[in-house]
Design a protein around this motif. Sequence first.
Motif, PDB file in Angstrom:
ATOM      1  N   ASN A 167      23.855 -21.353   3.698  1.00  0.00           N
ATOM      2  CA  ASN A 167      24.967 -21.377   4.653  1.00  0.00           C
ATOM      3  C   ASN A 167      24.740 -20.495   5.871  1.00  0.00           C
ATOM      4  OD1 ASN A 167      26.302 -21.871   1.761  1.00  0.00           O
ATOM      5  ND2 ASN A 167      27.299 -23.084   3.355  1.00  0.00           N
ATOM      6  N   LYS A 168      23.485 -20.383   6.233  1.00  0.00           N
ATOM      7  CA  LYS A 168      23.124 -19.670   7.463  1.00  0.00           C
ATOM      8  C   LYS A 168      22.214 -20.585   8.266  1.00  0.00           C
ATOM      9  CE  LYS A 168      24.849 -15.663   6.157  1.00  0.00           C
ATOM     10  NZ  LYS A 168      26.251 -15.485   6.515  1.00  0.00           N
ATOM     11  N   ILE A 169      22.076 -20.209   9.526  1.00  0.00           N
ATOM     12  CA  ILE A 169      21.104 -20.918  10.350  1.00  0.00           C
ATOM     13  C   ILE A 169      19.879 -20.028  10.498  1.00  0.00           C
ATOM     14  CG2 ILE A 169      20.620 -21.923  12.609  1.00  0.00           C
ATOM     15  CD1 ILE A 169      23.616 -22.434  12.899  1.00  0.00           C
ATOM     16  N   THR A 170      18.737 -20.551  10.100  1.00  0.00           N
ATOM     17  CA  THR A 170      17.505 -19.808  10.284  1.00  0.00           C
ATOM     18  C   THR A 170      16.674 -20.523  11.344  1.00  0.00           C
ATOM     19  OG1 THR A 170      17.536 -19.182   7.976  1.00  0.00           O
ATOM     20  CG2 THR A 170      15.460 -18.866   9.160  1.00  0.00           C
ATOM     21  N   ALA A 171      16.273 -19.771  12.360  1.00  0.00           N
ATOM     22  CA  ALA A 171      15.427 -20.363  13.391  1.00  0.00           C
ATOM     23  C   ALA A 171      13.984 -20.009  13.088  1.00  0.00           C
ATOM     24  CB  ALA A 171      15.817 -19.840  14.763  1.00  0.00           C
ATOM     25  N   VAL A 172      13.097 -20.977  13.251  1.00  0.00           N
ATOM     26  CA  VAL A 172      11.666 -20.697  13.133  1.00  0.00           C
ATOM     27  C   VAL A 172      11.072 -20.851  14.523  1.00  0.00           C
ATOM     28  CG1 VAL A 172       9.515 -21.277  11.971  1.00  0.00           C
ATOM     29  CG2 VAL A 172      11.686 -21.642  10.799  1.00  0.00           C
ATOM     30  N   ILE A 173      10.539 -19.754  15.045  1.00  0.00           N
ATOM     31  CA  ILE A 173       9.976 -19.804  16.392  1.00  0.00           C
ATOM     32  C   ILE A 173       8.492 -19.454  16.345  1.00  0.00           C
ATOM     33  CG2 ILE A 173      12.155 -19.236  17.551  1.00  0.00           C
ATOM     34  CD1 ILE A 173      11.088 -16.354  17.844  1.00  0.00           C
ATOM     35  N   GLY A 174       7.833 -19.707  17.441  1.00  0.00           N
ATOM     36  CA  GLY A 174       6.409 -19.408  17.504  1.00  0.00           C
ATOM     37  C   GLY A 174       5.736 -20.333  18.496  1.00  0.00           C
ATOM     38  N   PRO A 175       4.543 -19.935  18.963  1.00  0.00           N
ATOM     39  CA  PRO A 175       3.857 -20.764  19.958  1.00  0.00           C
ATOM     40  C   PRO A 175       3.463 -22.130  19.394  1.00  0.00           C
ATOM     41  CG  PRO A 175       2.444 -18.975  19.177  1.00  0.00           C
ATOM     42  CD  PRO A 175       3.803 -18.722  18.625  1.00  0.00           C
ATOM     43  N   SER A 176       3.172 -23.076  20.276  1.00  0.00           N
ATOM     44  CA  SER A 176       2.772 -24.421  19.852  1.00  0.00           C
ATOM     45  C   SER A 176       1.581 -24.349  18.921  1.00  0.00           C
ATOM     46  CB  SER A 176       2.385 -25.259  21.070  1.00  0.00           C
ATOM     47  OG  SER A 176       3.492 -25.411  21.896  1.00  0.00           O
ATOM     48  N   GLY A 177       1.613 -25.141  17.859  1.00  0.00           N
ATOM     49  CA  GLY A 177       0.487 -25.191  16.949  1.00  0.00           C
ATOM     50  C   GLY A 177       0.472 -24.058  15.942  1.00  0.00           C
ATOM     51  N   CYS A 178       1.567 -23.300  15.836  1.00  0.00           N
ATOM     52  CA  CYS A 178       1.578 -22.178  14.899  1.00  0.00           C
ATOM     53  C   CYS A 178       1.899 -22.627  13.483  1.00  0.00           C
ATOM     54  CB  CYS A 178       2.559 -21.107  15.342  1.00  0.00           C
ATOM     55  SG  CYS A 178       4.278 -21.599  15.142  1.00  0.00           S
ATOM     56  N   GLY A 179       2.217 -23.904  13.312  1.00  0.00           N
ATOM     57  CA  GLY A 179       2.477 -24.417  11.965  1.00  0.00           C
ATOM     58  C   GLY A 179       3.939 -24.475  11.591  1.00  0.00           C
ATOM     59  N   LYS A 180       4.840 -24.211  12.550  1.00  0.00           N
ATOM     60  CA  LYS A 180       6.259 -24.142  12.177  1.00  0.00           C
ATOM     61  C   LYS A 180       6.828 -25.512  11.808  1.00  0.00           C
ATOM     62  CE  LYS A 180       7.650 -23.715  17.089  1.00  0.00           C
ATOM     63  NZ  LYS A 180       6.381 -24.277  17.628  1.00  0.00           N
ATOM     64  N   SER A 181       6.477 -26.552  12.575  1.00  0.00           N
ATOM     65  CA  SER A 181       6.955 -27.894  12.229  1.00  0.00           C
ATOM     66  C   SER A 181       6.348 -28.377  10.919  1.00  0.00           C
ATOM     67  CB  SER A 181       6.596 -28.897  13.329  1.00  0.00           C
ATOM     68  OG  SER A 181       7.448 -28.719  14.425  1.00  0.00           O
ATOM     69  N   THR A 182       5.080 -28.070  10.731  1.00  0.00           N
ATOM     70  CA  THR A 182       4.401 -28.455   9.488  1.00  0.00           C
ATOM     71  C   THR A 182       5.096 -27.825   8.290  1.00  0.00           C
ATOM     72  OG1 THR A 182       2.335 -28.552  10.713  1.00  0.00           O
ATOM     73  CG2 THR A 182       2.174 -28.473   8.325  1.00  0.00           C
TER      74      THR A 182
END
Lengths: 306, 287
Positions: free
Chosen positions: B68-83
């Motif tokens: 019940n929280k929002i967690t943001a995943v940030i980082g430069p392109s290609g850092c693996g966050k979407s993966t």
Amino acid sequence: MTEVVAATFRQKTKKSKLVEKGVRWGIFLCALASVLTTFGIIFVLAKEAIPFFREVSLVDFLFGTKWNALILPRSFGVLPLLMGTMLIVIGAGLIALPVGLASAIYLSEFASQRVRKTVKPVLEILAGIPTVVYGYFALTGITPILKSFNDEIPVFNALSASIVVAVMILPMVASLCDDALKAVPRSLRDGGYALGSTKTEVSLKIVVPAALSGIVASFVLAFSRAIGETMAVTLAAGGTPKMTLNPLESIQTMTAYIVQVATGDIEHGSISYHSLYAVGGLLFLITLAANLLSYKILKKYREEYE
Amino acid sequence: MTPVDEAKKISEKELMNKRPKSTKPESNISSGDKENDLRNAELKGEGVVISYGADQAVKGVDIAFPSNKITAVIGPSGCGKSTLLRAFNRMNDFILGAKVEGSLMYKDMDLYDKNIDPVEVRLRIGMVFQKPNPFPKTIFKNIAWAPQMNGYTGDIAELVETSLKRAALWNEVSDRLHDSALGLSGGQQQRLCIARSLAMKPEVLLMDEPCSALDPVSTSHIEDLMLELKEQYTIVIVTHNMQQAARVSDYTAFMDSGNLVEFDETSTIFTNPKEQRTEDYVSGRFG
């Protein structure tokens, strides 16, 4: 001063101008040739068909139910030929369209990369086999099998021709449908999967509907190809113009009639000779309409999922 | 309050002020809350390694997404966050040669257990993608499709209406439910995709750069929506937009070259990060 300019900037020479012009005209003439050929065909069809329609009214031609072009008393109702053609086309369509679409769905959605890489070229090779080979195959391969079920089936019959035309158009349907399915963006599939759908649900309920325009267009092209098919049906279906819906009888299609007349000893300029152009013209109009239709369908829905 | 009233309230609020939510990170989380949140987190990964052939996109990440929280995943392109995000509802299954190792758990369900049906995983963990991807069907069918496919027995029209209201889209489309979804604007399409996910009643919502293709007004619609939704859902959002992370998220994870560099409350990450690299990134010195 002028010398400096000439050294820095390459100037158009007479020769390069000539080459430019020559190439342009050369390509233009090539393009013109194919357009002119088309118009030439239309012109010849129309010119040679006119004497026919002086003797036989358009209504008698289009709605007459008896085709007896070569022996007296002559009768030029095209319906038996049209019906023969349609019998083959519908028979072939009933077999080839579902099977072709199913194999395309398998290839595009389910098959492994390895299977795909093998099957796709085979499909394209199948599409390149000369049609007379298919006709011979029908006569010597399919008909004996049919006869083994029921010996009363004649050697020349519509069913055998339908099956072989189906085999002929199947690779085309499968290949074109596969292209249409492959063109559906990955993001649509992802959207379906992310909603907890199975592969079957995504394939049949999202990908196929999204590719529908391409699928329908491939069906229409297959239809037009089947209508125009000549050698296989001439060999397999026989040469008996007949108003029948029974695929186990011998019939004659429009194309088979054209072969019969064109290869026979019909007197040049006779009414039978001119009937060839009337039938050919009708065939031309039907396939032209089918091709235009498929072009329209593709164009209208092309950007549907963008 | 019925969902109808609730949705009305949301859209009224939207009309009243352009930016109803505070633009500063929620600062009412004390560090005791953080430990509590992490302990109670239901979506967790331990030693997560994701590779495409020989390339490792994610190199051993331990992470927990508080409920019940929002967690943001940030980082430069290609850092693996979407993966990493896609691994949590098994969307990497469709990428040839992708391999996921380590433990990924939701509640007591091992997401990569041999006996777990990935379809079940995705039913509970929904996803919204970077580019709006409505089906080429009507607005109504976009939402009704998946529930009907899964044997929804309730009133489907009502479900469509509630879902659209929850996604703050109802007022804009109620008179053209049977028009093609492709006629909607990009922002509307994205809200439709969110509505579509909500109709399946997932427990977790993964959002992969949901606003990157949208204009600022549509973006603010969706951010407001996320803040409403976190009452009921655990939300993880991958974003390139640091202002967005600061505006909407409670927690922020900073990733770089396949590693999780820092995970903390959003306010800490943006004002007082422990790692130099995090500070460099959030202050715009690289990335």
